[in-house]
Scaffold this motif. Structure first.
Motif, PDB file in Angstrom:
ATOM      1  N   LYS A   1       0.839  -1.194   0.000  1.00  0.00           N
ATOM      2  CA  LYS A   1       0.000   0.000   0.000  1.00  0.00           C
ATOM      3  C   LYS A   1       0.881   1.254   0.000  1.00  0.00           C
ATOM      4  O   LYS A   1       2.010   1.244   0.490  1.00  0.00           O
ATOM      5  N   VAL A   2       0.317   2.332  -0.532  1.00  0.00           N
ATOM      6  CA  VAL A   2       0.975   3.637  -0.501  1.00  0.00           C
ATOM      7  C   VAL A   2       0.173   4.555   0.403  1.00  0.00           C
ATOM      8  O   VAL A   2      -0.971   4.901   0.093  1.00  0.00           O
ATOM      9  N   GLN A   3       0.751   4.888   1.545  1.00  0.00           N
ATOM     10  CA  GLN A   3       0.120   5.802   2.495  1.00  0.00           C
ATOM     11  C   GLN A   3       0.661   7.199   2.230  1.00  0.00           C
ATOM     12  O   GLN A   3       1.855   7.449   2.345  1.00  0.00           O
TER      13      GLN A   3
ATOM     14  N   ILE B   1      -2.008  12.364  -5.861  1.00  0.00           N
ATOM     15  CA  ILE B   1      -2.434  11.553  -4.720  1.00  0.00           C
ATOM     16  C   ILE B   1      -3.386  10.446  -5.135  1.00  0.00           C
ATOM     17  O   ILE B   1      -3.204   9.272  -4.780  1.00  0.00           O
ATOM     18  N   ALA B   2      -4.423  10.783  -5.895  1.00  0.00           N
ATOM     19  CA  ALA B   2      -5.373   9.764  -6.326  1.00  0.00           C
ATOM     20  C   ALA B   2      -4.725   8.765  -7.269  1.00  0.00           C
ATOM     21  O   ALA B   2      -5.092   7.587  -7.309  1.00  0.00           O
ATOM     22  N   GLU B   3      -3.720   9.222  -8.010  1.00  0.00           N
ATOM     23  CA  GLU B   3      -3.064   8.366  -8.992  1.00  0.00           C
ATOM     24  C   GLU B   3      -2.193   7.303  -8.341  1.00  0.00           C
ATOM     25  O   GLU B   3      -2.134   6.163  -8.799  1.00  0.00           O
ATOM     26  N   ILE B   4      -1.518   7.659  -7.242  1.00  0.00           N
ATOM     27  CA  ILE B   4      -0.525   6.751  -6.673  1.00  0.00           C
ATOM     28  C   ILE B   4      -0.882   6.244  -5.283  1.00  0.00           C
ATOM     29  O   ILE B   4      -0.408   5.192  -4.852  1.00  0.00           O
ATOM     30  N   GLY B   5      -1.756   6.960  -4.534  1.00  0.00           N
ATOM     31  CA  GLY B   5      -2.003   6.619  -3.138  1.00  0.00           C
ATOM     32  C   GLY B   5      -3.146   5.652  -2.924  1.00  0.00           C
ATOM     33  O   GLY B   5      -3.983   5.431  -3.802  1.00  0.00           O
ATOM     34  N   ASP B   6      -3.171   5.055  -1.735  1.00  0.00           N
ATOM     35  CA  ASP B   6      -4.297   4.245  -1.287  1.00  0.00           C
ATOM     36  C   ASP B   6      -5.124   5.004  -0.250  1.00  0.00           C
ATOM     37  O   ASP B   6      -6.345   5.036  -0.325  1.00  0.00           O
ATOM     38  N   SER B   7      -4.452   5.613   0.720  1.00  0.00           N
ATOM     39  CA  SER B   7      -5.138   6.428   1.706  1.00  0.00           C
ATOM     40  C   SER B   7      -4.231   7.584   2.107  1.00  0.00           C
ATOM     41  O   SER B   7      -3.031   7.582   1.818  1.00  0.00           O
ATOM     42  N   VAL B   8      -4.826   8.568   2.775  1.00  0.00           N
ATOM     43  CA  VAL B   8      -4.123   9.815   3.084  1.00  0.00           C
ATOM     44  C   VAL B   8      -4.266  10.129   4.566  1.00  0.00           C
ATOM     45  O   VAL B   8      -5.377  10.150   5.099  1.00  0.00           O
ATOM     46  N   THR B   9      -3.140  10.369   5.224  1.00  0.00           N
ATOM     47  CA  THR B   9      -3.139  10.902   6.585  1.00  0.00           C
ATOM     48  C   THR B   9      -2.863  12.390   6.499  1.00  0.00           C
ATOM     49  O   THR B   9      -1.847  12.804   5.935  1.00  0.00           O
ATOM     50  N   VAL B  10      -3.762  13.194   7.043  1.00  0.00           N
ATOM     51  CA  VAL B  10      -3.639  14.654   6.967  1.00  0.00           C
ATOM     52  C   VAL B  10      -3.206  15.199   8.323  1.00  0.00           C
ATOM     53  O   VAL B  10      -3.800  14.863   9.356  1.00  0.00           O
ATOM     54  N   LEU B  11      -2.174  16.038   8.305  1.00  0.00           N
ATOM     55  CA  LEU B  11      -1.672  16.695   9.511  1.00  0.00           C
ATOM     56  C   LEU B  11      -1.895  18.200   9.404  1.00  0.00           C
ATOM     57  O   LEU B  11      -1.883  18.762   8.311  1.00  0.00           O
ATOM     58  N   ARG B  12      -2.075  18.818  10.568  1.00  0.00           N
ATOM     59  CA  ARG B  12      -2.112  20.284  10.625  1.00  0.00           C
ATOM     60  C   ARG B  12      -1.498  20.715  11.951  1.00  0.00           C
ATOM     61  O   ARG B  12      -1.922  20.252  13.015  1.00  0.00           O
TER      62      ARG B  12
END
Length: 515
Positions: free
Chosen positions: A33-35, A205-216
Motif C-alpha cells: 500500500k501507498v500511504q 495523490i489519487a493516482e498513486i495513493g491508497d489512503s491519506v493521513t492529513v496533519l495540521r
C-alpha cells in the motif's frame, strides 16, 4: 496480505526545546500500500518520517515494526529493518560518480579494495529499476537536479527495502520521469513493499495513493481515501477553503500591505525595467532578447535542458555569458557580477534554495539580511540591531513560521525557507525578481501566499521573470510567456492566447511533457 502494518508510529510526540512539533499522531504503513502523508509546510511531516528513518526518536508514543515495539537509534538501525528513505534534501556527494553515490557505504570489495567492475554492475542494475540511462562514471554534480533526484531514488531502492519513505520524490521530475517512477512504485507495491509518500502535487495523490493521513500544526486531522477531492484535501490541510489556486492580480487590484518595504516603480510609462539583448552563452543559450515592463510577470516555459535556469543565472550575474547585454532601467550591467546586479535592483530566487539560496547553518535573521549588510552599514560597520528589526518586520509580514528570528534556517520547513529567500530581496528593495521554480516543494497554502506576494511586488512597480516546471503555474501567474527550446526562444504568447497545447507546440515536437 496481512492486515498488520509493516510499521506504525503509535501516538508519537516530539518537541524541540519549547516547541512541540508533533503531538499524539498515529500513522500506519501496510504491505503493498501507498500511504500518503499530507500537510502544509511546518505541519510535522518531515519530523514524522525522520522518526521512521531513525534520525529522531519520539519523546512520547512508540514505533512498531511488524507489530513489535522497536527503538531506532540511527539510520543504520532503520535500514537493517528494511526501511529506506528518499529525503527531500538530496544526500549526494557531487564530486563522486553516480555509481559511488548509489552504493555509498556499501561498496563491493575484492581483495580489500573496491571492486570497480562490480560497483558499476550493481549501480547500473539500480538505475535500470527507474529507467535512468546515464554513464555511471559521471560525477553526480554534473547532472541536473531531476537526474540527481533519480539517482537518490535508485540509491534507496538498491537496498531492497520493504518499507520505502518517499519525501517529495517528484518535485524535480518531468511528467515522463514521474510516470516512470510511478511504474516502479506499482511494481514495488505488487511485491509487497509498503510506502509512505509525501507530495505537494495534489493531482498525484489519487493516482498513486491508497489512503491519506492529513496533519495540521503537528496534529492528526483525518485519514481519508486517496480518491478524496482535491478541494476537500486542501480544506483539511489548511483549515479553510482556497477559492483561487492562481490569484494573479496586476496593478492596483493587488492587496498591498503598508508594512511591506516593496520596491517603487521607478519606471517611465511602459518602458522596460529589464532589457535583455542578444544574450548568448556557448552550449547553454543563444541570441536571447526580451523586455520586462514594471508591474509585469514574464513566465519562461520549456523542457528540461532548454536553457531556462542558465539564462536566469546569467541575468543575475551568477554566471558569465559570451555576448549580448543585460540592462536594468537603462543601466548596462557587467557580465558575471552578482554585486552589480544586486546594486541595480536584481534579486535572484534560485532553483535549489538549499544549495544556492541559503546558508543553512546561519540564522533566519542572517539569511534575510545578506543582501543588505553593506547598504545599511553605518561608518563601515554593520547595523546588526537595525538589521534584526527589519528582518523581524519582514518575517512577520510574510508569515514565516518560526519560534525565533535567530534559529538556524535549516530548521524551518521548505515553504518558510522559500519565503525567507523572497524576504531577503524585499529587504533589499529589488525592482526585478528572477524566480526559478519559486514554489518547488511548497504546499498549496504557502504557494498561494507566494503568489500573493508576487502580486504585491508587481503592484508596487516591480517586475518578475518566473521559470517554472509547472505549466499550470506558468499559465496562471504570467502576463506573457516566453517558450525556450534547445537554448533558443521558440516563441512568445500573451496570457489571453496561452494554453497548454500552445506552449507545448512551441516547446517540443516529439515529446509530451513540459518542465
Amino acid at each position: 496480505m496481512s492486515q498488520q502494518p509493516l510499521i506504525t508510529l503509535d501516538r508519537v510526540s516530539k518537541t524541540f526545546g519549547p516547541v512541540t512539533v508533533i503531538s499524539d499522531v498515529t500513522v500506519n504503513v501496510y504491505a503493498g500500500k501507498v500511504q500518503v502523508l499530507l500537510g502544509e509546510n511546518g505541519a510535522g511531516k518531515s519530523t514524522l518520517i525522520k522518526m521512521m528513518a531513525g534520525v529522531h526518536q519520539p519523546d512520547g508514543g512508540s514505533i512498531l515494526v511488524d507489530g513489535r515495539a522497536v527503538t531506532l537509534p540511527g539510520t543504520r538501525a532503520a535500514e537493517a529493518l528494511g526501511i529506506a528513505t528518499i529525503h527531500q534534501e538530496l544526500n549526494l556527494v557531487g564530486t563522486m560518480s553516480v555509481a559511488e553515490n548509489v552504493m555509498l557505504g556499501r561498496m563491493p570489495k575484492k581483495y580489500g579494495l573496491v571492486d570497480r567492475k562490480e560497483l558499476r554492475r550493481q549501480a547500473r542494475a539500480a538505475l535500470a529499476l527507474i529507467g535512468l540511462d546515464v554513464d555511471v562514471d559521471t560525477p553526480v554534480g554534473e547532472l541536473g537536479i531531476a537526474r540527481q533526484q533519480l539517482v537518490e531514488i535508485a540509491k534507496a531502492l538498491s537496498i531492497n527495502a520493504r518499507i520505502l519513505i518517499l519525501d517529495e520524490p517528484t518535485a524535480a521530475l518531468t511528467r515522463h520521469e514521474t510516470e516512470s517512477l510511478f511504474r516502479v512504485i506499482e511494481d514495488l507495491r505488487s511485491h509487497g513493499v509498503g510506502m509512505l509518500f509525501i507530495s505537494h502535487h495534489l493531482d498525484e495523490i489519487a493516482e498513486i495513493g491508497d489512503s491519506v493521513t492529513v496533519l495540521r500544526d503537528g496534529e492528526f486531522v483525518a485519514e481519508v481515501p486517496a480518491s478524496t477531492p482535491e478541494d476537500e484535501l486542501v480544506r483539511l490541510m489548511v483549515g479553510r477553503s482556497i477559492d483561487e489556486q492562481f490569484p494573479r492580480r496586476a496593478g492596483s487590484d493587488a492587496d498591498l500591505p503598508d508594512s511591506l518595504p516593496l520596491p517603487g516603480a521607478n519606471s517611465n510609462g511602459d518602458a522596460g525595467v529589464l532589457q535583455v539583448t542578444s544574450l548568448s552563452s556557448k552550449g547553454k543559450f543563444q541570441d536571447i532578447s526580451f523586455t520586462v515592463r514594471p508591474g509585469e510577470i514574464l513566465g519562461i516555459a520549456g523542457l528540461v535542458g532548454a536553457g531556462r535556469t542558465e539564462l536566469v543565472r546569467a541575468i543575475a550575474g551568477a554566471d558569465k555569458y559570451d555576448s549580448g547585454s543585460v540592462t536594468v532601467r537603462g543601466r548596462a550591467l557587467p557580465a558575471g557580477n552578482v554585486g552589480a546586479a544586486v546594486a541595480a535592483g536584481i534579486g535572484h530566487v534560485p532553483e535549489d534554495r538549499k544549495v544556492q539560496g541559503l546558508v543553512l547553518d546561519a540564522s533566519v535573521n542572517e539569511n534575510l539580511g545578506y543582501a543588505t549588510l553593506k547598504s545599511t552599514a553605518r561608518l563601515g560597520l554593520a547595523d546588526f540591531s537595525g538589521q534584526r528589526s527589519r528582518a523581524e518586520s519582514v518575517a512577520r509580514t510574510l508569515r514565516i513560521r518560526m519560534h525565533d528570528i535567530e534559529q538556524p534556517i535549516r530548521s524551518l520547513s521548505g515553504g518558510n525557507q522559500q519565503k525567507a529567500v523572497f524576504g531577503r530581496w524585499i529587504l533589499a528593495g529589488s525592482t526585478v525578481l528572477l524566480l526559478d521554480e519559486p514554489t518547488r516543494g511548497v504546499d498549496v497554502g504557502a504557494k498561494v501566499e507566494i503568489y500573493e506576494l508576487m502580486n504585491q511586488i508587481t503592484a508596487a512597480g516591480g517586475a518578475i521573470v518566473m521559470v517554472s516546471s509547472e505549466l499550470p503555474e506558468v499559465l496562471g501567474m504570467s502576463d506573457r510567456i516566453l517558450v525556450m527550446r534547445d537554448g533558443a526562444l521558440a516563441g512568445e504568447l500573451n496570457a489571453a492566447e496561452a494554453t497548454q497545447d500552445a506552449v507545448m507546440t512551441l516547446a517540443a515536437r516529439d515529446t509530451d511533457e513540459v518542465n
